[in-house]
Design a protein around this motif. Structure first.
Motif, PDB file in Angstrom:
ATOM      1  N   LYS A  26       0.942  -1.337   0.262  1.00 30.78           N
ATOM      2  CA  LYS A  26      -0.106   0.049   0.157  1.00 30.78           C
ATOM      3  C   LYS A  26       0.977   1.331   0.124  1.00 30.78           C
ATOM      4  CE  LYS A  26      -3.777   1.792   2.684  1.00 30.78           C
ATOM      5  NZ  LYS A  26      -4.748   1.941   4.011  1.00 30.78           N
ATOM      6  N   ASP A  27       0.418   2.280  -0.578  1.00 27.67           N
ATOM      7  CA  ASP A  27       0.947   3.209  -0.901  1.00 27.67           C
ATOM      8  C   ASP A  27       2.045   3.856  -0.525  1.00 27.67           C
ATOM      9  OD1 ASP A  27      -1.694   5.056  -0.828  1.00 27.67           O
ATOM     10  OD2 ASP A  27      -1.972   3.854   1.139  1.00 27.67           O
ATOM     11  N   ILE A  28       3.020   3.611  -2.009  1.00 29.05           N
ATOM     12  CA  ILE A  28       4.689   2.870  -1.488  1.00 29.05           C
ATOM     13  C   ILE A  28       4.821   4.698  -1.998  1.00 29.05           C
ATOM     14  CG2 ILE A  28       7.253   2.166  -2.133  1.00 29.05           C
ATOM     15  CD1 ILE A  28       5.178   0.092  -0.633  1.00 29.05           C
ATOM     16  N   ASP A  29       5.230   5.618  -1.237  1.00 25.50           N
ATOM     17  CA  ASP A  29       5.495   7.352  -1.827  1.00 25.50           C
ATOM     18  C   ASP A  29       6.887   7.177  -2.515  1.00 25.50           C
ATOM     19  OD1 ASP A  29       6.386   7.632   0.322  1.00 25.50           O
ATOM     20  OD2 ASP A  29       5.043   8.510   1.481  1.00 25.50           O
ATOM     21  N   TYR A  30       7.431   8.253  -3.025  1.00 22.59           N
ATOM     22  CA  TYR A  30       8.508   8.509  -3.396  1.00 22.59           C
ATOM     23  C   TYR A  30       9.620   8.439  -1.836  1.00 22.59           C
ATOM     24  CZ  TYR A  30       6.204   9.934  -7.412  1.00 22.59           C
ATOM     25  OH  TYR A  30       5.664   9.532  -8.638  1.00 22.59           O
ATOM     26  N   GLU A  31       9.558   9.313  -0.615  1.00 22.67           N
ATOM     27  CA  GLU A  31       9.606   9.357   0.572  1.00 22.67           C
ATOM     28  C   GLU A  31      10.732   7.551   0.571  1.00 22.67           C
ATOM     29  OE1 GLU A  31      11.952  12.369   1.062  1.00 22.67           O
ATOM     30  OE2 GLU A  31      10.772  13.374  -1.081  1.00 22.67           O
ATOM     31  N   ARG A  32       9.465   6.824   0.990  1.00 15.57           N
ATOM     32  CA  ARG A  32       9.729   5.548   1.369  1.00 15.57           C
ATOM     33  C   ARG A  32      10.859   5.017   0.598  1.00 15.57           C
ATOM     34  NH1 ARG A  32      10.554   2.593   5.068  1.00 15.57           N
ATOM     35  NH2 ARG A  32       9.511   0.723   5.676  1.00 15.57           N
ATOM     36  N   VAL A  33      10.476   4.834  -0.737  1.00 16.64           N
ATOM     37  CA  VAL A  33      11.526   4.812  -1.732  1.00 16.64           C
ATOM     38  C   VAL A  33      13.002   4.764  -1.226  1.00 16.64           C
ATOM     39  CG1 VAL A  33      12.456   3.810  -4.217  1.00 16.64           C
ATOM     40  CG2 VAL A  33       9.783   3.807  -3.274  1.00 16.64           C
ATOM     41  N   LYS A  34      13.165   6.269  -1.788  1.00 15.21           N
ATOM     42  CA  LYS A  34      14.448   7.177  -1.537  1.00 15.21           C
ATOM     43  C   LYS A  34      15.541   6.523   0.318  1.00 15.21           C
ATOM     44  CE  LYS A  34      15.890  11.368  -0.902  1.00 15.21           C
ATOM     45  NZ  LYS A  34      15.526  13.791  -1.303  1.00 15.21           N
ATOM     46  N   GLN A  35      14.100   6.760   1.193  1.00 11.93           N
ATOM     47  CA  GLN A  35      15.112   6.443   2.450  1.00 11.93           C
ATOM     48  C   GLN A  35      15.623   4.561   2.301  1.00 11.93           C
ATOM     49  OE1 GLN A  35      13.365   3.837   4.779  1.00 11.93           O
ATOM     50  NE2 GLN A  35      15.043   4.129   5.812  1.00 11.93           N
ATOM     51  N   LEU A  36      15.216   3.674   1.399  1.00 12.27           N
ATOM     52  CA  LEU A  36      15.329   2.559   1.002  1.00 12.27           C
ATOM     53  C   LEU A  36      16.315   2.233   0.304  1.00 12.27           C
ATOM     54  CD1 LEU A  36      11.627   0.563   0.616  1.00 12.27           C
ATOM     55  CD2 LEU A  36      13.554   0.701   3.329  1.00 12.27           C
ATOM     56  N   CYS A  37      16.389   3.101  -0.227  1.00 13.24           N
ATOM     57  CA  CYS A  37      18.313   3.057  -1.308  1.00 13.24           C
ATOM     58  C   CYS A  37      18.949   4.107  -0.392  1.00 13.24           C
ATOM     59  CB  CYS A  37      17.756   3.804  -2.691  1.00 13.24           C
ATOM     60  SG  CYS A  37      16.102   2.293  -3.598  1.00 13.24           S
ATOM     61  N   ASP A  38      18.386   4.553   0.328  1.00 13.03           N
ATOM     62  CA  ASP A  38      19.196   5.715   0.984  1.00 13.03           C
ATOM     63  C   ASP A  38      20.464   4.399   1.708  1.00 13.03           C
ATOM     64  OD1 ASP A  38      20.672   7.067   3.592  1.00 13.03           O
ATOM     65  OD2 ASP A  38      19.570   7.999   2.067  1.00 13.03           O
ATOM     66  N   ARG A  39      21.765   4.728   1.502  1.00 17.38           N
ATOM     67  CA  ARG A  39      22.912   3.907   1.957  1.00 17.38           C
ATOM     68  C   ARG A  39      23.623   4.221   3.555  1.00 17.38           C
ATOM     69  NH1 ARG A  39      24.450   1.298  -2.405  1.00 17.38           N
ATOM     70  NH2 ARG A  39      24.047   2.240  -4.459  1.00 17.38           N
ATOM     71  N   ARG A  40      22.931   5.069   3.843  1.00 12.92           N
ATOM     72  CA  ARG A  40      23.192   5.492   5.201  1.00 12.92           C
ATOM     73  C   ARG A  40      22.124   5.303   6.523  1.00 12.92           C
ATOM     74  NH1 ARG A  40      26.548   9.057   2.484  1.00 12.92           N
ATOM     75  NH2 ARG A  40      29.144   8.850   3.142  1.00 12.92           N
ATOM     76  N   PHE A  41      20.384   5.843   5.851  1.00 11.41           N
ATOM     77  CA  PHE A  41      19.633   5.154   6.147  1.00 11.41           C
ATOM     78  C   PHE A  41      19.029   3.894   6.382  1.00 11.41           C
ATOM     79  CE2 PHE A  41      20.922   9.890   6.755  1.00 11.41           C
ATOM     80  CZ  PHE A  41      21.181  10.060   8.285  1.00 11.41           C
ATOM     81  N   GLY A  42      19.017   3.904   4.883  1.00 10.22           N
ATOM     82  CA  GLY A  42      18.440   2.699   4.582  1.00 10.22           C
ATOM     83  C   GLY A  42      19.398   1.452   4.259  1.00 10.22           C
ATOM     84  N   ILE A  43      18.515   0.218   3.439  1.00  9.23           N
ATOM     85  CA  ILE A  43      18.977  -0.623   2.725  1.00  9.23           C
ATOM     86  C   ILE A  43      20.264  -0.496   1.871  1.00  9.23           C
ATOM     87  CG2 ILE A  43      18.673  -3.147   1.450  1.00  9.23           C
ATOM     88  CD1 ILE A  43      16.154  -2.946   2.494  1.00  9.23           C
ATOM     89  N   GLY A  44      20.414   1.016   1.026  1.00 12.56           N
ATOM     90  CA  GLY A  44      21.299   0.866   0.196  1.00 12.56           C
ATOM     91  C   GLY A  44      20.671   0.523  -1.637  1.00 12.56           C
TER      92      GLY A  44
END
Length: 270
Positions: A26-44
């Motif tokens: 549900k509701d995968i917004d841009y900020e959520r995907v961006k956070q998951l791709c972040d190499r310091r605050f997400g999976i990277g």
């Protein structure tokens, strides 16, 4: 609710992959995907992909750039999602799947770690000064260069990507040095807004541009070296159209885990 994710890489181009065939997210917004791709605050990762069902194909690929926004075709991502589909038992040695730029055929090694992905045919390559400009599923700018290993790809690629011509839509900027036996390529990717270790549609664009530049014809095999390893582009060129274009290279699972996600919606709806 927690769902499984998988991390794959193809020549250093890395991606988060999620099996979306059951239990829609549900509701995968841009900020959520961006956070998951972040190499310091997400999976990277350089991007995130959902593998979804499609009644007319083995599966469908939904791709998001590292900035969180839906992306155009990603060649190495396409190769990685094929390896992921094999891991899931959806395919065996061959597949036909749907991506944002249309259908794609691919074949995969028995071990599941080498993928040959067919790209779209190309019949138009434009120029911008000394550079070539074309779309191989994503838009690309190709510029020849010497001493590429020491070149400031980030600053110069960023400047071209954000100039008056390309700023609105964005473009991927590829620098190539012809080494004789192979092409050495470095790429500044839009959506990641940085240099990546590899770009599949980018090395494809480079190989086609250089074939036109050197007036080559017939069946052509082009070895390419990128920061993340080795790739190969094969294609047929009759002087007017590039066909049977294949992007070939490794695709390997790095690790897997779980992440919290809401459910009962469609990816990309925000």
């Amino acid at each position: 609710m927690n769902i499984n994710f998988f991390k794959y890489q193809g020549a250093g181009n890395d991606f988060i992959l999620i099996d979306h065939r059951t239990g829609p997210i549900k509701d995968i917004d841009y900020e959520r995907v961006k956070q998951l791709c972040d190499r310091r605050f997400g999976i990277g990762a350089d991007g995130l992909m959902f593998l979804t069902s499609n009644p007319d194909y083995d599966f469908e690929m939904l791709y998001f750039n590292a900035d969180g926004r839906p992306g155009s075709m990603c060649g190495n991502g396409g190769r990685c999602i094929v390896a992921f589909a094999k891991h899931l038992g959806i395919i065996d040695k061959e597949t036909n799947f749907l991506a944002v730029d249309g259908p794609h055929y691919a074949k995969i090694s028995a071990e599941g770690n080498w993928v040959d992905l067919q790209m779209i045919d190309i019949d138009t390559i434009n120029t911008d000064g000394d550079a070539y400009v074309l779309n191989t599923g994503s838009p690309h700018y190709v510029l020849q260069m010497q001493n590429l290993a020491s070149y400031d790809v980030y600053q110069n690629g960023k400047a071209i990507r954000n100039n008056d011509t390309y700023k609105k839509e964005g473009i991927n900027v590829n620098f190539v040095e012809d080494k004789g036996d192979y092409l050495f390529v470095r790429t500044f990717e839009r959506g990641v807004e940085d240099e990546t270790y590899a770009c599949g549609t980018g090395v494809t664009a480079v190989a086609l541009s250089m074939a036109q530049h050197k007036h080559q014809n017939g069946h052509i095999e082009t070895p390419v070296k990128v920061l993340g390893g080795d790739l190969r582009i094969s294609f047929d060129y009759n002087g007017e159209q590039f066909s049977n274009v294949f992007l070939c290279g490794p695709a390997e699972k790095v690790f897997e885990g779980t992440i919290p996600f809401p459910q009962d919606g469609q990816p990309g709806q925000s």
